[in-house]
Each structure stands twice: as C-alpha cells, then as structure tokens.
Design a protein around this motif. Structure first.
Motif, short mmCIF file in Angstrom:
data_model
loop_
_atom_site.label_atom_id
_atom_site.label_comp_id
_atom_site.label_asym_id
_atom_site.label_seq_id
_atom_site.Cartn_x
_atom_site.Cartn_y
_atom_site.Cartn_z
N ASP A 59 0.84 -1.20 0.00
CA ASP A 59 0.00 0.00 0.00
C ASP A 59 0.87 1.26 0.00
OD1 ASP A 59 -2.26 -1.58 0.09
OD2 ASP A 59 -2.32 -1.58 2.31
N ILE A 60 1.95 1.23 0.74
CA ILE A 60 2.87 2.38 0.78
C ILE A 60 3.50 2.58 -0.60
CG2 ILE A 60 5.00 3.26 1.81
CD1 ILE A 60 4.22 1.72 4.36
N ALA A 61 3.88 1.49 -1.27
CA ALA A 61 4.49 1.59 -2.59
C ALA A 61 3.51 2.15 -3.61
CB ALA A 61 4.99 0.22 -3.04
N ARG A 62 2.24 1.72 -3.55
CA ARG A 62 1.23 2.24 -4.47
C ARG A 62 1.02 3.73 -4.26
NH1 ARG A 62 -1.78 -2.56 -3.12
NH2 ARG A 62 -1.40 -4.08 -4.76
N ALA A 63 1.00 4.15 -3.02
CA ALA A 63 0.81 5.56 -2.71
C ALA A 63 2.00 6.39 -3.22
CB ALA A 63 0.64 5.76 -1.21
N ALA A 64 3.21 5.87 -3.09
CA ALA A 64 4.39 6.58 -3.58
C ALA A 64 4.39 6.66 -5.10
CB ALA A 64 5.66 5.88 -3.09
N LEU A 65 3.93 5.60 -5.77
CA LEU A 65 3.84 5.60 -7.23
C LEU A 65 2.82 6.64 -7.70
CD1 LEU A 65 4.60 4.37 -9.97
CD2 LEU A 65 2.82 2.68 -9.61
N ARG A 66 1.67 6.68 -7.06
CA ARG A 66 0.65 7.67 -7.43
C ARG A 66 1.17 9.10 -7.25
NH1 ARG A 66 -3.23 5.95 -3.73
NH2 ARG A 66 -3.06 3.76 -4.08
N ALA A 67 1.89 9.33 -6.15
CA ALA A 67 2.44 10.66 -5.89
C ALA A 67 3.47 11.03 -6.96
CB ALA A 67 3.07 10.72 -4.51
N ALA A 68 4.30 10.09 -7.39
CA ALA A 68 5.30 10.36 -8.41
C ALA A 68 4.65 10.63 -9.76
CB ALA A 68 6.27 9.19 -8.52
N GLN A 69 3.56 9.89 -10.07
CA GLN A 69 2.85 10.12 -11.33
C GLN A 69 2.20 11.50 -11.34
OE1 GLN A 69 0.29 6.70 -11.43
NE2 GLN A 69 1.78 5.47 -12.62
N GLU A 70 1.66 11.90 -10.25
CA GLU A 70 1.05 13.23 -10.16
C GLU A 70 2.09 14.33 -10.29
OE1 GLU A 70 -2.16 14.08 -10.07
OE2 GLU A 70 -2.63 11.95 -10.28
N ALA A 71 3.25 14.11 -9.68
CA ALA A 71 4.32 15.10 -9.77
C ALA A 71 4.84 15.20 -11.20
CB ALA A 71 5.45 14.74 -8.82
N ALA A 72 4.87 14.08 -11.93
CA ALA A 72 5.34 14.09 -13.31
C ALA A 72 4.35 14.81 -14.22
CB ALA A 72 5.57 12.67 -13.80
N LYS A 73 3.05 14.70 -13.93
CA LYS A 73 2.04 15.37 -14.75
C LYS A 73 2.12 16.88 -14.58
CE LYS A 73 -1.36 11.68 -14.74
NZ LYS A 73 -2.68 11.27 -14.25
N THR A 74 2.41 17.35 -13.40
CA THR A 74 2.44 18.78 -13.15
C THR A 74 3.79 19.41 -13.44
OG1 THR A 74 3.02 18.43 -10.83
CG2 THR A 74 0.67 18.58 -11.36
N ALA A 75 4.84 18.63 -13.67
CA ALA A 75 6.18 19.17 -13.94
C ALA A 75 6.20 19.79 -15.33
CB ALA A 75 7.22 18.06 -13.85
N PRO A 76 7.02 20.85 -15.53
CA PRO A 76 7.11 21.47 -16.85
C PRO A 76 7.73 20.48 -17.84
CG PRO A 76 8.74 22.41 -15.37
CD PRO A 76 7.87 21.51 -14.55
N THR A 77 7.21 20.46 -19.05
CA THR A 77 7.70 19.51 -20.05
C THR A 77 8.84 20.14 -20.82
OG1 THR A 77 6.10 20.30 -21.66
CG2 THR A 77 5.46 18.40 -20.32
N ALA A 78 9.80 19.31 -21.21
CA ALA A 78 10.93 19.77 -21.99
C ALA A 78 10.66 19.51 -23.45
CB ALA A 78 12.19 19.02 -21.54
N LYS A 79 11.53 19.99 -24.30
CA LYS A 79 11.39 19.78 -25.74
C LYS A 79 11.55 18.29 -26.03
CE LYS A 79 13.30 24.21 -27.06
NZ LYS A 79 14.38 24.88 -27.76
N PRO A 80 10.85 17.79 -27.05
CA PRO A 80 11.03 16.37 -27.39
C PRO A 80 12.46 16.11 -27.82
CG PRO A 80 9.15 17.33 -28.58
CD PRO A 80 9.83 18.43 -27.87
N GLY A 81 13.00 15.01 -27.37
CA GLY A 81 14.36 14.62 -27.73
C GLY A 81 15.40 15.19 -26.77
#
Length: 183
Positions: free
Chosen positions: A17-39
């Motif tokens: 359960d702790i691992a699933r919660a950490a994965l969800r938090a990392a996915q949310e942080a990746a969605k809100t992070a600024p995106t870089a140029k492709p490549g």
C-alpha cells in the motif's frame, strides 16, 4: 484516550500500500512538472561530486563499449597489430592450418618446411607429388591467400623428397657415387 484507541483500531498500512501511494504521488508530480522539448534529455547531477573542476563520470550505455570486458581473441589480435606481429602470426597460421587450407589429399603428401620473405618452401613425399604440386602452384597460392590472407605467401617453392646422402665423414671423392652398388 479516545485518540489512542482510534489509532490502535485503524489497520496499519502494508508495504504494498505504501508503494502504491508513492507511485501515485510520483505520477502526479510528473504530470504537473514542466515539459521539456522532445528529444531533449535532462541531466542529473551526480552526487558526491563537488566543484566544477572534476569531470563528470560517463556511464556505459546499453550497447558494447570499450570499457566492457573483451574476448581474449580480440585483445590478442589488437596486441599483435600494435606490436607488428601480424605478418609472423599469419605465417604461423599457414603451418598450423595447412591441412584445412590446401585440403587433406595434398596435405597428406606435402609438408610446409619454411616461410621466408613470402616464399613458402614445401617438401613433397615423392617426385611425382612434387611435379603435381608444381602444376597446382597457382591454385595452391589462391587457396593459401583465401585461407590466411593476401600477401602472406607470394611464391611457392616445391622440393622433392630428401635423397640419402653418400657423404659420410669430412672427406669424400667427387663423382657420381658408388655406381657398382646399383648394378
């Protein structure tokens, strides 16, 4: 005391359960992070490196690299090329692989004796085979060049079988030898 009782009654989270919660938090942080140029790749600072004077450590990629363990044959070939031993090793290869290069029937009746300056001296088992080898000289040179490499053997010198010597001792009489022996 009610607070302590409610904490004990609550089920404790399991490791999954702790691992699933950490994965969800990392996915949310990746969605809100600024995106870089492709490549474009993000560079991460290597921990433990202080100051700008040190070189950043290069990591090995998924493919082969010069820092990976090398096969012994490849290392020996590189060493021979660096030291200039390639020509002598190719000459030794003629002697070691003689039957495979010229064929079993020729190797049965002919033996390489020496290789000097591109001239391979071959001793035949009989005079008939010496004549046959002289006739096959061009084909034998082509087979040797295909098996060992071009330029290793440039000329083939064929010798007949070694005849018995009539010279015994330091002094001898010149001439044809003991003619009365063979009638």
């Amino acid at each position: 005391m009610d607070d302590d009782a409610t904490e004990r009654d609550r089920p404790q989270p399991r490791g999954s359960d702790i691992a699933r919660a950490a994965l969800r938090a990392a996915q949310e942080a990746a969605k809100t992070a600024p995106t870089a140029k492709p490549g474009a790749t993000r560079r991460r600072a290597v921990s433990g490196m202080s100051g700008g004077s040190r070189r950043r450590r290069r990591w090995s990629a998924a493919g082969p690299d010069e820092r990976d363990p090398q096969p012994l044959g490849r290392l020996a070939a590189r060493l021979a090329a660096d030291r200039g031993w390639s020509a002598r090793l190719a000459g030794g290869n003629v002697f070691g692989r003689w039957a495979g290069i010229v064929g079993d029937d020729v190797a049965e009746h002919a033996t390489p004796v020496s290789l000097q300056d591109g001239v391979l001296t071959v001793r035949a088992a009989s005079t008939a085979w010496a004549t046959q080898l002289r006739l096959l000289q061009r084909q034998l040179l082509a087979k040797i060049a295909a098996g060992v490499g071009p330029g290793v053997v440039t000329k083939l010198k064929v010798q007949g079988p070694a005849a018995p010597s009539w010279r015994h001792g330091p002094r001898h009489v010149s001439g044809r030898g003991p003619r009365d022996t063979y009638g």
